[in-house]
Design a protein around this motif. Structure first.
Motif, mmCIF file in Angstrom:
data_model
loop_
_atom_site.group_PDB
_atom_site.id
_atom_site.type_symbol
_atom_site.label_atom_id
_atom_site.label_comp_id
_atom_site.label_asym_id
_atom_site.label_seq_id
_atom_site.Cartn_x
_atom_site.Cartn_y
_atom_site.Cartn_z
ATOM 1 N N PHE A 93 -1.026 -2.223 -4.605
ATOM 2 C CA PHE A 93 -2.412 -1.784 -4.692
ATOM 3 C C PHE A 93 -2.513 -0.573 -5.623
ATOM 4 C CE2 PHE A 93 -3.833 -3.894 -0.629
ATOM 5 C CZ PHE A 93 -4.886 -4.572 -1.227
ATOM 6 N N ILE A 94 -3.291 -0.703 -6.699
ATOM 7 C CA ILE A 94 -3.587 0.409 -7.601
ATOM 8 C C ILE A 94 -5.104 0.597 -7.601
ATOM 9 C CG2 ILE A 94 -3.426 1.342 -9.930
ATOM 10 C CD1 ILE A 94 -0.729 1.034 -8.615
ATOM 11 N N ASN A 95 -5.554 1.733 -7.059
ATOM 12 C CA ASN A 95 -6.994 2.015 -6.930
ATOM 13 C C ASN A 95 -7.717 0.894 -6.184
ATOM 14 O OD1 ASN A 95 -6.716 4.439 -8.355
ATOM 15 N ND2 ASN A 95 -6.951 3.386 -10.328
ATOM 16 N N GLY A 96 -7.059 0.370 -5.136
ATOM 17 C CA GLY A 96 -7.685 -0.639 -4.291
ATOM 18 C C GLY A 96 -7.607 -2.053 -4.802
ATOM 19 N N THR A 97 -6.945 -2.276 -5.951
ATOM 20 C CA THR A 97 -6.844 -3.617 -6.535
ATOM 21 C C THR A 97 -5.374 -3.988 -6.705
ATOM 22 O OG1 THR A 97 -8.909 -3.264 -7.739
ATOM 23 C CG2 THR A 97 -7.489 -5.082 -8.484
ATOM 24 N N SER A 107 0.856 -1.180 0.000
ATOM 25 C CA SER A 107 0.000 0.000 0.000
ATOM 26 C C SER A 107 0.894 1.233 0.000
ATOM 27 C CB SER A 107 -0.910 -0.005 1.233
ATOM 28 O OG SER A 107 -1.738 1.132 1.243
#
Length: 354
Positions: free
Chosen positions: A186-190, A58
């Protein structure tokens, strides 16, 4: 083992397995036996942690408007079972840390406080400013290491642990936990596709701070050796007082020595030797250097040729505390009020429902 589980934060961010430490703490009577068998196999029988060593990253912004990767702090979200293993090893290392680290290191060492370093730095800078004789002037340098955790070479970690006398079985287990990791950012929560590093240790792993301190002990040893040989001279603020050549709190480091171009060369050689061995890199652009008063600017320029560091009028803060105080204490400590107010505002926002 159970002490390690209790010490873990119960409701920290979810890991790749989707479980927090609270699950294991609340349901230890159900899952405890299986977890113990698995973790003890890795700790005692050199089992591989590969299957539980996938890690989410993160990116936490370090500034208000981040624009480059350097503006983020990568925090690793490890599986709780892996953290149980590394926390167990960290608890063992913690007890011997005071015996194998230099007295100038205060981070994560039992019985040593962060305030100790802050007070010593305040007194040392105060003494440096009072020195008026050019033949006995001093210089202070604040170090900055670029991505300190991310750049340590694995072979350097192994060699450091070996030289310090750690048992081969423990070294192998530590290196397995470090080298079998895979990361997914994590990129935009994914999380994106995993990748596999070839060096570095993880922010967020309970073992990482202790590994880092042991590695920085090599830098401390190089400085202490040069001081013992008379190549550099630390600052002694009183008669018969200990001469302080450096102070460390993890990667927050300060160096003190005489304002002598020959000593500057020694310090530069020490930094280059440490960088080549460890893989870490000192950010010369962010380093600050201050001198005792009444040193001519021409001499400072000659000194700077040997040690290419920015000359500063003063290092304002160390470990979040001022290194000197003015007439107005309200002005000196106003930053504390600002920090507390920001915390209060955050609590207020969290207490409001949507």
């Amino acid at each position: 083992m159970q002490i390690a589980i209790i010490n873990l934060k119960a409701n920290s961010a979810p890991r790749p397995d989707g479980l927090s430490a609270l699950f294991y703490q609340k349901h230890w009577d159900i899952v405890g036996a299986d977890i113990l068998d698995f973790t003890l196999d890795i700790l005692n029988n050199r089992g591989s942690p590969h299957n539980i060593n996938n890690t989410f990253i993160s990116l936490i912004p370090k500034v208000n408007t981040p624009t480059t990767p350097f503006d983020f702090r990568p925090i690793s979200l490890c599986n709780v079972i892996l953290k149980i293993i590394t926390k167990t090893m960290a608890n063992k290392i913690k007890f011997i840390l005071p015996n194998i680290t230099n007295d100038f290191q205060s981070a994560f060492v039992p019985s040593r406080l962060i305030t100790n370093n802050a007070l010593i730095v305040f007194e040392t800078f105060n003494y440096i400013k009072k020195v008026r004789k050019n033949n006995n002037a001093y210089v202070g340098i604040k170090l900055d290491i670029v991505k300190a955790y991310d750049s340590i070479e694995w072979i350097f970690i192994k060699n450091t642990l070996t030289v310090m006398g750690f048992p081969p079985k423990l070294i192998q287990t530590i290196m397995l936990c470090i080298t079998t990791v895979s990361f997914s950012i994590f990129i935009n929560g994914t999380p994106v596709d995993p990748f596999y590093p070839t060096r570095g240790i993880r922010q967020g792993d309970p073992l990482s701070p202790y590994i880092f301190i042991l590695c920085v002990e090599v830098l401390s040893g190089l400085i202490s050796k040069s001081q013992h040989e008379g190549l550099i001279h630390g600052v002694s603020i009183a008669t018969n007082a200990l001469a302080i050549s450096h102070l460390l709190y993890a990667d927050d480091s300060l160096l003190f020595f005489r304002a002598d171009p020959q000593e500057a060369n020694v310090i530069m050689n020490i930094l280059q030797t440490y960088q080549e061995a460890s893989g870490q890199r000192v950010n010369l652009d962010k380093l600050e250097m201050i001198f005792s008063p009444n040193i001519a600017m021409d001499f400072k320029k000659i000194f700077q040729d040997n040690l290419p560091i920015k000359i500063s009028e003063g290092i304002n803060k160390y470990l979040g505390m001022p290194t000197h105080f003015g007439i107005s204490k309200e002005h000196d400590f106003s930053f504390l009020m600002d920090m507390i107010w920001k915390k209060l505002k955050g609590w207020k926002e969290k207490s409001l429902s949507f």
